[in-house]
Design a protein around this motif. Structure first.
Motif, PDB file in Angstrom:
ATOM      1  N   ILE A 576       0.691  -1.336  -0.007  1.00 18.91           N
ATOM      2  CA  ILE A 576       0.060   0.059  -0.009  1.00 18.91           C
ATOM      3  C   ILE A 576       0.857   1.261   0.102  1.00 18.91           C
ATOM      4  CG2 ILE A 576      -1.759   1.244   1.389  1.00 18.91           C
ATOM      5  CD1 ILE A 576      -2.834  -1.172   2.233  1.00 18.91           C
ATOM      6  N   TRP A 577       2.013   1.160   0.653  1.00 18.73           N
ATOM      7  CA  TRP A 577       2.862   2.424   0.924  1.00 18.73           C
ATOM      8  C   TRP A 577       3.552   2.503  -0.610  1.00 18.73           C
ATOM      9  CZ3 TRP A 577       8.612   1.925   2.907  1.00 18.73           C
ATOM     10  CH2 TRP A 577       9.136   3.526   2.843  1.00 18.73           C
ATOM     11  N   ALA A 578       4.031   1.575  -1.020  1.00 14.44           N
ATOM     12  CA  ALA A 578       4.665   1.778  -2.508  1.00 14.44           C
ATOM     13  C   ALA A 578       3.717   2.057  -3.427  1.00 14.44           C
ATOM     14  CB  ALA A 578       4.891   0.315  -2.852  1.00 14.44           C
ATOM     15  N   ASN A 579       2.433   1.629  -3.439  1.00 11.02           N
ATOM     16  CA  ASN A 579       1.541   2.441  -4.318  1.00 11.02           C
ATOM     17  C   ASN A 579       1.219   3.913  -4.026  1.00 11.02           C
ATOM     18  OD1 ASN A 579      -0.425   2.096  -6.425  1.00 11.02           O
ATOM     19  ND2 ASN A 579      -2.004   1.984  -4.982  1.00 11.02           N
ATOM     20  N   ILE A 580       1.375   4.345  -2.914  1.00 12.69           N
ATOM     21  CA  ILE A 580       1.291   5.732  -2.749  1.00 12.69           C
ATOM     22  C   ILE A 580       2.460   6.359  -2.954  1.00 12.69           C
ATOM     23  CG2 ILE A 580       0.901   7.413  -0.883  1.00 12.69           C
ATOM     24  CD1 ILE A 580      -0.835   5.344   0.636  1.00 12.69           C
TER      25      ILE A 580
END
Length: 648
Positions: A576-580
């Motif tokens: 999720i963090w990588a997607n952000i």
């Protein structure tokens, strides 16, 4: 039919693990794009995952009555995640858009050189670089844009690191900027189907993990009942001082405030870092680190002949033609003043660069007039931390005393209260000191200390000590082994760069702390399973300790549940963090791949529970060997394979 399907799925499962491992080696050798093109995006790799998913569906349908609701939901969530990944692979579009101030454009460029047009145009009207307070270290890059349809502005946005722009299903991420700061490069991602489906899978996975741990008739609750350990006992989660080598707090020179590593710090911090890097010591020939650095700056020519640079590599010593491990700066140059390049490896190169920066005045600077100086008590606190928080010393104490305590309990027993008291007092004192030092580092850095290898290993040590609190009164032998294991994690941290630095903009996100903390807690539990397995093979050979060995078999099976749940949660929080931050929730980075391999390897005992129940020694051997996956994920990637995650 079901047995054959399960065997087929098992073969696909193992093949995927091997292929992904080979993929990371391919990336290390030939580069990321080559690995993605030849393996991760290849039709046969996608087909392999598809076959695994289809086989999994057959097994789930055939065994749904025996699996239990939480287990079925868990496997369904994994299938949903795979479906989301498949949709992203098939329907998403990625590229980059370069914007110059007041020049609208809608053309995007893909990595393969192809172009595509957006349904709207973007215009950059301002770009700014934000800095950390009282420093010249960037904290964020901000692009102020507007969206246009024709000549009409239909929306505005601010795009920064960890702050994405969204418009008509397209997502824009701050990627880079022009040197003149009049242009910006944004990553573009269009994935209307894959991301929502993947996120739904993550939510189902979290729900199934909770149900797996609390289900009344589930296997985990049954194991807890047999071990007589309360459910809350496994979730209590959430030391290190040594001795000062010179025995004195730095004088007024050490208290002098300078700008170092992008923050206002005492001269003592900079000097100790420099001397520790160059010589591996905190003092030299009776001189404190501050005195060495100050004299080196004043009289650089005199220090050229001083044998102060530690050379650990034998090939570098041979090239320098020196006896022993100490070299002077002049040893690196021949009679004509040319550098002996064959003697310079990465470590030596870094030391020479530090010396060059120190003598040229680039290593640190004086605070600017507008910078606010730190309070005197804050400076004293940092000097205290530098002087007394000697991680390696405390690590060796832990290792030595952990082994001594374990052998004493095994061969002498714990019938005397004094033995219990000594071990427990040492545990409580060391836990307090470790936690205090970790909190001190957090205060001094102005953030949660989870941003580099040193801090994550330190967090792992804290997590390990927290977990041991569960067994403080229940299992003294396990407490001894845990103390020893924590010593090794602290020793590993002590070998890493311990400098306090500012966070790069890409890491400046609350999700960083949650992601890393959850992963470290799972690694601590997996480390404990490895230590218990090691203790099992020792204890089973001692007739009087056979019952303890049997109890540890049960304990390892219990610990695997929360360890695997936390590892899965950490991986998908990272996604999720990588997607952000990067625009993709999965990039096949080596650290991501090895974390997934670790998850898949540790999931094997769940799929072959009947076999391991009847072969407990094999299960303990599995726990012993499987920890190699954790070591490969953490150290192998950082030191060998590299990638976006190699900083941690």
């Amino acid at each position: 039919m079901i047995k054959k399907a399960k065997a087929f799925v098992g073969i696909c499962y193992v093949v995927l693990i091997w292929v992904m491992g080979i993929g990371t080696i391919c990336e290390w050798r030939y580069g990321h794009e080559e690995a993605v093109g030849c393996i991760y995006s290849a039709w046969w790799f996608v087909a392999l995952w598809s076959v695994l998913a289809l086989g999994g569906i057959v097994v789930i349908v055939g065994k749904s009555r025996k699996m239990g609701r939480s287990s079925v939901l868990l496997h369904v969530s994994l299938l949903v995640i795979l479906a989301g990944a498949g949709l992203s692979f098939a329907t998403s579009r990625d590229g980059f858009i370069h914007l110059r101030k007041n020049c609208p454009t809608r053309i995007c460029y893909q990595v393969n050189g192809q172009e595509f047009q957006l349904p709207m145009s973007l215009r950059l009207y301002r770009f700014e670089v934000e800095y950390y307070a009282d420093s010249n270290i960037p904290s964020d890059y901000c692009s102020y844009i507007d969206y246009r349809e024709g000549e009409v502005t239909v929306g505005t946005d601010t795009i920064a690191m960890n702050r994405i722009g969204k418009f008509k299903g397209y997502r824009f991420y701050q990627y880079s900027f022009d040197e003149d700061k009049n242009g910006t490069l944004l990553a573009v991602r269009y994935d209307p189907w894959g991301t929502p489906v993947s996120y739904a899978g993550y939510a189902l996975l979290a729900l199934s993990a909770v149900f797996l741990l609390i289900e009344k008739r589930g296997h985990f609750r049954n194991l807890l009942h047999r071990y007589r350990l309360g459910v809350l006992g496994l979730f209590l989660a959430w030391p290190l001082w040594g001795y000062a080598e010179d025995g004195s707090i730095a004088d007024s020179l050490g208290r002098r405030q300078i700008v170092y590593n992008g923050r206002v710090a005492p001269y003592n911090t900079m000097a100790r870092d420099f001397l520790q890097k160059v010589s591996g010591k905190s003092s030299y020939k009776g001189m404190s680190a501050e005195e060495v650095v100050d004299d080196w700056i004043r009289h650089p020519n005199q220090w050229k002949e001083e044998k102060i640079i530690r050379i650990s590599d034998p090939s570098s010593r041979k090239a320098l033609e020196i006896d022993g491990e100490w070299a002077s700066l002049s040893d690196f140059f021949d009679s004509k003043g040319h550098l002996k390049f064959n003697a310079v490896n990465q470590d030596v190169g870094e030391k020479l660069e530090w010396i060059r920066q120190l003598t040229s005045g680039e290593f640190f600077s004086e605070p600017a007039s507008h910078m606010e100086k730190r309070k005197e008590w804050s400076i004293s606190l940092e000097i205290f931390y530098n002087t007394y928080c000697q991680l390696k010393i405390f690590a060796w104490n832990h290792i030595f005393l952990g082994i001594v305590f374990f052998l004493w309990v095994v061969f002498k027993g714990v019938s005397k209260r004094k033995t219990w008291a000594v071990i427990r007092i040492y545990y409580l004192l060391s836990f307090f000191l470790l936690l205090t030092s970790y909190c001190l580092r957090g205060y001094l850095s102005g953030r949660i200390p989870l941003a580099n290898g040193y801090e994550t290993m330190l967090c792992l040590s804290v997590c390990m000590m927290c977990i041991l609190a569960v067994f403080y009164r229940k299992d003294i032998l396990l407490l001894c082994l845990g103390i020893m294991a924590t010593g090794f994690t602290m020793l590993a941290a002590g070998m890493m760069d311990h400098r306090i630095t500012s966070l790069p903009p890409i890491l400046n996100s609350p999700l960083l702390y949650i992601h890393v903390a959850v992963i470290m807690l799972s690694y601590a539990l997996l480390l404990l399973t490895c230590i218990i397995a090691l203790g099992y093979f020792i204890m089973e050979r001692i007739e009087e300790k056979a019952k303890t060995a049997e109890k540890w078999i049960l304990l390892n099976r219990i610990l695997l549940y929360p360890a695997l749940c936390l590892l899965a949660a950490g991986i998908f929080l990272g996604a999720i963090w990588a997607n952000i931050s990067w625009g993709k929730y999965w990039s096949w980075d080596p650290k991501e791949v090895w974390a997934l391999i670790t998850l898949m390897v540790y999931a094997m005992p769940f799929h072959y529970r009947t076999h391991f129940d009847s072969h407990p020694r094999q299960l303990q051997l599995f726990f012993l060997l499987a920890f190699i996956m954790v070591l490969a994920t953490f150290f192998g990637v950082n030191w060998l394979l590299g990638g976006m995650h190699s900083y941690a």
